[in-house]
Design a protein around this motif. Structure first.
Motif, PDB file in Angstrom:
ATOM      1  N   UNK A 141      12.083  15.548  -2.459  1.00 16.87           N
ATOM      2  CA  UNK A 141      13.503  15.412  -2.775  1.00 16.87           C
ATOM      3  C   UNK A 141      13.924  14.065  -2.202  1.00 16.87           C
ATOM      4  N   UNK A 142      14.588  13.228  -2.999  1.00 15.86           N
ATOM      5  CA  UNK A 142      14.907  11.870  -2.560  1.00 15.86           C
ATOM      6  C   UNK A 142      16.372  11.535  -2.805  1.00 15.86           C
ATOM      7  N   UNK A 143      16.987  10.914  -1.788  1.00 16.70           N
ATOM      8  CA  UNK A 143      18.373  10.467  -1.888  1.00 16.70           C
ATOM      9  C   UNK A 143      18.486   9.023  -1.436  1.00 16.70           C
ATOM     10  N   UNK A 144      19.347   8.267  -2.103  1.00 20.08           N
ATOM     11  CA  UNK A 144      19.477   6.829  -1.847  1.00 20.08           C
ATOM     12  C   UNK A 144      20.867   6.484  -1.339  1.00 20.08           C
ATOM     13  N   UNK A 145      20.931   5.399  -0.566  1.00 20.19           N
ATOM     14  CA  UNK A 145      22.209   4.798  -0.208  1.00 20.19           C
ATOM     15  C   UNK A 145      22.175   3.343  -0.664  1.00 20.19           C
ATOM     16  N   UNK A 146      23.340   2.716  -0.772  1.00 18.67           N
ATOM     17  CA  UNK A 146      23.458   1.388  -1.384  1.00 18.67           C
ATOM     18  C   UNK A 146      22.562   0.347  -0.730  1.00 18.67           C
ATOM     19  N   UNK A 147      22.332   0.434   0.563  1.00 12.48           N
ATOM     20  CA  UNK A 147      21.536  -0.573   1.269  1.00 12.48           C
ATOM     21  C   UNK A 147      20.037  -0.437   1.047  1.00 12.48           C
ATOM     22  N   UNK A 148      19.590   0.646   0.457  1.00 11.68           N
ATOM     23  CA  UNK A 148      18.152   0.852   0.254  1.00 11.68           C
ATOM     24  C   UNK A 148      17.599  -0.230  -0.659  1.00 11.68           C
ATOM     25  N   UNK A 149      16.400  -0.714  -0.309  1.00  9.36           N
ATOM     26  CA  UNK A 149      15.801  -1.818  -1.053  1.00  9.36           C
ATOM     27  C   UNK A 149      14.306  -1.594  -1.225  1.00  9.36           C
ATOM     28  N   UNK A 150      13.637  -2.586  -1.766  1.00  6.02           N
ATOM     29  CA  UNK A 150      12.211  -2.492  -2.065  1.00  6.02           C
ATOM     30  C   UNK A 150      11.388  -2.155  -0.818  1.00  6.02           C
ATOM     31  N   UNK A 151      11.768  -2.712   0.320  1.00  6.24           N
ATOM     32  CA  UNK A 151      11.044  -2.418   1.559  1.00  6.24           C
ATOM     33  C   UNK A 151      11.112  -0.933   1.897  1.00  6.24           C
ATOM     34  N   UNK A 152      12.288  -0.326   1.713  1.00  4.31           N
ATOM     35  CA  UNK A 152      12.437   1.114   1.952  1.00  4.31           C
ATOM     36  C   UNK A 152      11.560   1.914   0.987  1.00  4.31           C
ATOM     37  N   UNK A 153      11.585   1.528  -0.307  1.00  2.00           N
ATOM     38  CA  UNK A 153      10.785   2.240  -1.314  1.00  2.00           C
ATOM     39  C   UNK A 153       9.300   2.179  -0.960  1.00  2.00           C
ATOM     40  N   UNK A 154       8.834   0.991  -0.609  1.00  2.00           N
ATOM     41  CA  UNK A 154       7.413   0.797  -0.280  1.00  2.00           C
ATOM     42  C   UNK A 154       7.027   1.598   0.956  1.00  2.00           C
ATOM     43  N   UNK A 155       7.859   1.541   1.995  1.00  2.00           N
ATOM     44  CA  UNK A 155       7.534   2.215   3.245  1.00  2.00           C
ATOM     45  C   UNK A 155       7.465   3.725   3.061  1.00  2.00           C
ATOM     46  N   UNK A 156       8.480   4.282   2.398  1.00  3.16           N
ATOM     47  CA  UNK A 156       8.500   5.741   2.218  1.00  3.16           C
ATOM     48  C   UNK A 156       7.409   6.193   1.258  1.00  3.16           C
ATOM     49  N   UNK A 157       7.182   5.467   0.171  1.00  2.00           N
ATOM     50  CA  UNK A 157       6.121   5.855  -0.770  1.00  2.00           C
ATOM     51  C   UNK A 157       4.770   5.896  -0.064  1.00  2.00           C
ATOM     52  N   UNK A 158       4.503   4.890   0.735  1.00  2.51           N
ATOM     53  CA  UNK A 158       3.233   4.840   1.481  1.00  2.51           C
ATOM     54  C   UNK A 158       3.132   6.025   2.442  1.00  2.51           C
ATOM     55  N   UNK A 159       4.230   6.321   3.129  1.00  4.15           N
ATOM     56  CA  UNK A 159       4.239   7.470   4.039  1.00  4.15           C
ATOM     57  C   UNK A 159       3.938   8.772   3.303  1.00  4.15           C
ATOM     58  N   UNK A 160       4.598   8.967   2.172  1.00  2.00           N
ATOM     59  CA  UNK A 160       4.412  10.200   1.412  1.00  2.00           C
ATOM     60  C   UNK A 160       2.958  10.376   1.006  1.00  2.00           C
ATOM     61  N   UNK A 161       2.392   9.338   0.445  1.00  2.00           N
ATOM     62  CA  UNK A 161       1.022   9.420  -0.071  1.00  2.00           C
ATOM     63  C   UNK A 161      -0.001   9.542   1.056  1.00  2.00           C
ATOM     64  N   UNK A 162       0.303   8.991   2.225  1.00  2.40           N
ATOM     65  CA  UNK A 162      -0.675   8.983   3.315  1.00  2.40           C
ATOM     66  C   UNK A 162      -0.446  10.055   4.382  1.00  2.40           C
ATOM     67  N   UNK A 163       0.623  10.853   4.239  1.00  2.00           N
ATOM     68  CA  UNK A 163       0.857  11.917   5.219  1.00  2.00           C
ATOM     69  C   UNK A 163      -0.308  12.894   5.228  1.00  2.00           C
ATOM     70  N   UNK A 164      -0.861  13.107   6.386  1.00  3.53           N
ATOM     71  CA  UNK A 164      -2.001  14.027   6.527  1.00  3.53           C
ATOM     72  C   UNK A 164      -1.461  15.414   6.866  1.00  3.53           C
ATOM     73  N   UNK A 165      -1.036  16.114   5.818  1.00  2.00           N
ATOM     74  CA  UNK A 165      -0.423  17.435   6.014  1.00  2.00           C
ATOM     75  C   UNK A 165      -1.135  18.528   5.214  1.00  2.00           C
ATOM     76  N   UNK A 166      -2.323  18.207   4.715  1.00  2.00           N
ATOM     77  CA  UNK A 166      -3.144  19.205   4.026  1.00  2.00           C
ATOM     78  C   UNK A 166      -4.352  19.537   4.889  1.00  2.00           C
ATOM     79  N   UNK A 167      -4.767  20.790   4.834  1.00  2.00           N
ATOM     80  CA  UNK A 167      -5.868  21.247   5.681  1.00  2.00           C
ATOM     81  C   UNK A 167      -7.216  20.706   5.232  1.00  2.00           C
ATOM     82  N   UNK A 168      -8.038  20.382   6.231  1.00  2.00           N
ATOM     83  CA  UNK A 168      -9.420  19.983   5.967  1.00  2.00           C
ATOM     84  C   UNK A 168     -10.299  21.228   6.010  1.00  2.00           C
ATOM     85  N   UNK A 169     -11.617  21.025   6.018  1.00  2.00           N
ATOM     86  CA  UNK A 169     -12.559  22.152   6.005  1.00  2.00           C
ATOM     87  C   UNK A 169     -12.488  22.995   7.271  1.00  2.00           C
ATOM     88  N   UNK A 170     -11.884  22.451   8.356  1.00  2.00           N
ATOM     89  CA  UNK A 170     -11.727  23.193   9.613  1.00  2.00           C
ATOM     90  C   UNK A 170     -10.328  23.780   9.760  1.00  2.00           C
TER      91      UNK A 170
END
Length: 150
Positions: free
Chosen positions: A30-59
């Motif tokens: 779920x994503x919400x924006x404010x007027x000051x949000x810019x490309x740097x914000x988009x890049x930082x959050x997108x990278x965080x979302x894709x790289x968040x290690x929140x899925x279980x491994x084999x252990x």
């Protein structure tokens, strides 16, 4: 820019009784924006979302990201993430981007997250009255604010 990320077994968004986006195992964002949000914000959050290690491994330890588990992503715009409840009982949305700007920000963010995921994502319809269904897995729910990078 604010996001709520939920690890899900499945999720979908429906507009006028028609499913506009649907995923199986993956992330509902779920994503919400404010007027000051810019490309740097988009890049930082997108990278965080894709790289968040929140899925279980084999252990059974949360050690994998969405790509590693072949997960999918469903992104839904939600201006209410910028609700201010400081005064009174009626939330104020003064910090949320105006619709025209928010739509452009949403489109831009979608392209950034697709590029980071290396795959197509599913979406809702910006500004529509959406019905979101999900089966939260865990539950695992993460809140990220690009203005408060903790």
């Amino acid at each position: 820019m604010r996001v709520i990320i939920q690890r899900v077994k499945h999720a979908s968004v429906t507009v006028d009784d028609k499913i506009t986006g649907s995923i199986n195992h993956g992330l509902l964002v779920l994503v919400g924006f404010e007027a000051e949000d810019n490309q740097e914000d988009f890049e930082w959050i997108a990278k965080k979302i894709v790289q968040l290690r929140i899925f279980n491994d084999e252990n059974n330890v949360m050690n994998c990201d969405v790509k590693q588990v072949n997960g999918e992503i469903l992104v839904v715009s939600q201006f209410t993430l910028h609700a201010s409840t400081k005064k009174g009982n009626r939330p104020s949305y003064i910090k949320a981007s105006k619709p025209d700007l928010a739509n452009l920000q949403y489109i831009n963010f979608l392209s950034v997250i697709e590029r980071n995921l290396d795959s197509k994502i599913e979406t809702g319809i910006f500004g529509a009255d959406m019905k979101v269904e999900l089966l939260n897995d865990g539950p695992v729910t993460i809140f990220i604010d690009s203005k408060n990078r903790e």
